[in-house]
Design a protein around this motif. Structure first.
Motif, mmCIF file in Angstrom:
data_model
loop_
_atom_site.group_PDB
_atom_site.id
_atom_site.type_symbol
_atom_site.label_atom_id
_atom_site.label_comp_id
_atom_site.label_asym_id
_atom_site.label_seq_id
_atom_site.Cartn_x
_atom_site.Cartn_y
_atom_site.Cartn_z
ATOM 1 N N UNK A 51 47.202 52.260 55.165
ATOM 2 C CA UNK A 51 45.878 52.500 54.580
ATOM 3 C C UNK A 51 45.785 53.893 53.980
ATOM 4 N N UNK A 52 46.346 54.886 54.665
ATOM 5 C CA UNK A 52 46.300 56.259 54.149
ATOM 6 C C UNK A 52 47.123 56.404 52.885
ATOM 7 N N UNK A 53 48.259 55.734 52.849
ATOM 8 C CA UNK A 53 49.154 55.866 51.696
ATOM 9 C C UNK A 53 48.866 54.840 50.606
ATOM 10 N N UNK A 54 47.839 53.992 50.843
ATOM 11 C CA UNK A 54 47.453 52.973 49.873
ATOM 12 C C UNK A 54 48.638 52.087 49.495
ATOM 13 N N UNK A 55 49.319 51.597 50.516
ATOM 14 C CA UNK A 55 50.460 50.712 50.304
ATOM 15 C C UNK A 55 50.398 49.570 51.301
ATOM 16 N N UNK A 56 51.172 48.547 51.050
ATOM 17 C CA UNK A 56 51.231 47.386 51.955
ATOM 18 C C UNK A 56 52.653 47.144 52.444
ATOM 19 N N UNK A 57 53.590 47.947 52.021
ATOM 20 C CA UNK A 57 55.001 47.655 52.226
ATOM 21 C C UNK A 57 55.473 47.967 53.647
ATOM 22 N N UNK A 58 56.382 47.122 54.126
ATOM 23 C CA UNK A 58 57.141 47.367 55.343
ATOM 24 C C UNK A 58 58.548 46.851 55.075
ATOM 25 N N UNK A 59 59.552 47.607 55.455
ATOM 26 C CA UNK A 59 60.927 47.230 55.160
ATOM 27 C C UNK A 59 61.315 45.962 55.917
ATOM 28 N N UNK A 60 62.356 45.312 55.444
ATOM 29 C CA UNK A 60 62.833 44.080 56.086
ATOM 30 C C UNK A 60 63.232 44.362 57.528
ATOM 31 N N UNK A 61 64.002 45.433 57.728
ATOM 32 C CA UNK A 61 64.420 45.782 59.089
ATOM 33 C C UNK A 61 63.234 46.218 59.936
ATOM 34 N N UNK A 62 62.268 46.915 59.304
ATOM 35 C CA UNK A 62 61.067 47.314 60.029
ATOM 36 C C UNK A 62 60.251 46.117 60.464
ATOM 37 N N UNK A 63 60.187 45.101 59.616
ATOM 38 C CA UNK A 63 59.456 43.877 59.951
ATOM 39 C C UNK A 63 60.145 43.148 61.098
ATOM 40 N N UNK A 64 61.471 43.070 61.047
ATOM 41 C CA UNK A 64 62.215 42.418 62.125
ATOM 42 C C UNK A 64 62.025 43.169 63.444
ATOM 43 N N UNK A 65 62.062 44.507 63.368
ATOM 44 C CA UNK A 65 61.855 45.305 64.577
ATOM 45 C C UNK A 65 60.446 45.110 65.132
ATOM 46 N N UNK A 66 59.471 45.006 64.237
ATOM 47 C CA UNK A 66 58.093 44.813 64.662
ATOM 48 C C UNK A 66 57.924 43.458 65.356
ATOM 49 N N UNK A 67 58.513 42.410 64.783
ATOM 50 C CA UNK A 67 58.449 41.092 65.407
ATOM 51 C C UNK A 67 59.074 41.130 66.795
ATOM 52 N N UNK A 68 60.257 41.741 66.890
ATOM 53 C CA UNK A 68 60.948 41.806 68.182
ATOM 54 C C UNK A 68 60.116 42.552 69.222
ATOM 55 N N UNK A 69 59.588 43.715 68.853
ATOM 56 C CA UNK A 69 58.841 44.528 69.809
ATOM 57 C C UNK A 69 57.523 43.874 70.219
ATOM 58 N N UNK A 70 56.827 43.261 69.257
ATOM 59 C CA UNK A 70 55.566 42.601 69.581
ATOM 60 C C UNK A 70 55.792 41.463 70.572
ATOM 61 N N UNK A 71 56.776 40.611 70.278
ATOM 62 C CA UNK A 71 57.055 39.477 71.170
ATOM 63 C C UNK A 71 57.565 39.967 72.516
ATOM 64 N N UNK A 72 58.442 40.966 72.503
ATOM 65 C CA UNK A 72 59.006 41.522 73.737
ATOM 66 C C UNK A 72 57.918 42.096 74.639
ATOM 67 N N UNK A 73 57.094 42.964 74.086
ATOM 68 C CA UNK A 73 56.100 43.660 74.897
ATOM 69 C C UNK A 73 54.978 42.733 75.358
ATOM 70 N N UNK A 74 54.521 41.850 74.478
ATOM 71 C CA UNK A 74 53.449 40.929 74.870
ATOM 72 C C UNK A 74 53.942 39.887 75.870
ATOM 73 N N UNK A 75 55.170 39.416 75.697
ATOM 74 C CA UNK A 75 55.727 38.453 76.653
ATOM 75 C C UNK A 75 55.915 39.097 78.020
ATOM 76 N N UNK A 76 56.453 40.318 78.026
ATOM 77 C CA UNK A 76 56.645 41.023 79.288
ATOM 78 C C UNK A 76 55.305 41.318 79.955
ATOM 79 N N UNK A 77 54.289 41.660 79.149
ATOM 80 C CA UNK A 77 52.964 41.928 79.702
ATOM 81 C C UNK A 77 52.372 40.683 80.343
ATOM 82 N N UNK A 78 52.530 39.550 79.713
ATOM 83 C CA UNK A 78 51.987 38.319 80.271
ATOM 84 C C UNK A 78 52.696 37.956 81.571
ATOM 85 N N UNK A 79 54.015 38.132 81.590
ATOM 86 C CA UNK A 79 54.763 37.882 82.826
ATOM 87 C C UNK A 79 54.301 38.819 83.931
#
Length: 310
Positions: A83-111
């Motif tokens: 929002x600050x930089x007025x962009x929407x971009x996220x790198x391919x590797x950044x997107x993959x890392x985000x998916x992994x971390x979101x699923x990892x942390x939320x799954x572990x939290x639920x457990x």
């Protein structure tokens, strides 16, 4: 046509087109993020510093705060920066890392929330066996199992999602990289493999939720037999908010990942994502500290110690 092998970046959801609204989004997310940092940071600092809090319940709460900090830090800061930089971009590797971390942390939290429900069940319904069932080794093993299950779940979902060929562009209609939104970009029926994995995971989620509800039913049954009204109020004041947050988390996650495409809309998807990824890490510290006199006393001592050092 785009192939996933040639994608260099994804485009995340833009909250607004004007700079004023983008700054409003940044300010709102900044306030939420700082509240989550403060609440979870206080818990992470207070529990190790007070030996009275070196019990199984607070050990699990410490782990929960680490997971909450990690999950909200994975999604919100990137959205604020865009929002600050007025962009929407996220790198391919950044997107993959985000998916992994979101699923990892939320799954572990639920457990971990499932383990915490079991801890409260043993403490209230089987107090004479608490020291045996919830010994230090058992607690460490249960916490480690929660983290390990989250890691394995994230590894399977991330590998499966990004192995699927993508040819429907690179626009993700969410403020972070979310698996259902990425699957919309797939161009073959191979996405069904990930859908089946999501269904299997959902069954496990329902199983854990049933265990949590069953634990609390037995807790409430035992509490109602307590003659002390104060004891009943204290137990209900801690257990009911916990059960409410777990219910909100499960219902929104299931809706986000298993909802029919016919009832999907950008606004609805955004609200649901905020409810399961942003709200719990922010409100969990309030739930576990608002009526917790031991934790409040530990925080008070911590503040006094900091003030004296200054």
């Amino acid at each position: 046509m785009h192939n996933s092998s040639s994608l260099n970046e994804f485009l995340l959801l833009a909250f607004a087109d004007t700079q004023e609204l983008q700054l409003l989004h940044f300010s709102l997310f900044l306030g939420i993020y700082l509240a989550a940092l403060l609440g979870n940071g206080i818990i992470i600092t207070a529990i190790p510093c007070d030996h009275h809090l070196h019990t199984p319940m607070y050990f699990f709460l410490l782990n929960l705060s680490f997971l909450d900090l990690g999950s909200i830090s994975t999604t919100v800061p990137k959205s604020m920066a865009n929002s600050l930089r007025n962009t929407r971009a996220i790198s391919y590797s950044g997107c993959a890392a985000q998916v992994f971390l979101v699923v990892f942390l939320l799954s572990a939290e639920y457990s971990l929330l499932t383990v915490m429900a079991y801890d409260r069940y043993v403490a209230i319904c089987k107090p004479l066996h608490y020291g045996i069932l919830m010994g230090s080794r058992a607690c460490v093993r249960m916490a480690a199992a929660a983290w390990a299950s989250g890691f394995l779940n994230a590894l399977l979902h991330t590998a499966n999602t990004f192995f699927i060929p993508l040819c429907q562009g690179n626009t993700v209609d969410q403020f972070f990289c979310e698996i259902p939104q990425i699957l919309k970009l797939s161009c073959t029926d191979s996405y069904l493999r990930e859908v089946w994995l999501i269904v299997v995971t959902a069954c496990l989620v329902f199983g854990c939720f049933f265990f949590i509800v069953l634990s609390y039913v037995q807790i409430f049954t035992a509490v109602l037999r307590i003659p002390s009204e104060q004891g009943q109020r204290n137990t209900f004041s801690m257990c009911l908010p916990h059960l409410a947050v777990v219910s909100l988390f499960v219902s929104t996650v299931i809706f986000a990942y298993l909802r029919p495409s016919s009832i999907s809309s950008p606004v609805l998807d955004l609200v649901v994502a905020v409810l399961y990824s942003v709200v719990p890490p922010t409100v969990n510290p309030l739930i576990y500290s608002m009526r917790n006199k031991e934790l409040q006393e530990a925080v008070r001592k911590l503040v006094q110690m900091v003030l004296l050092q200054q």
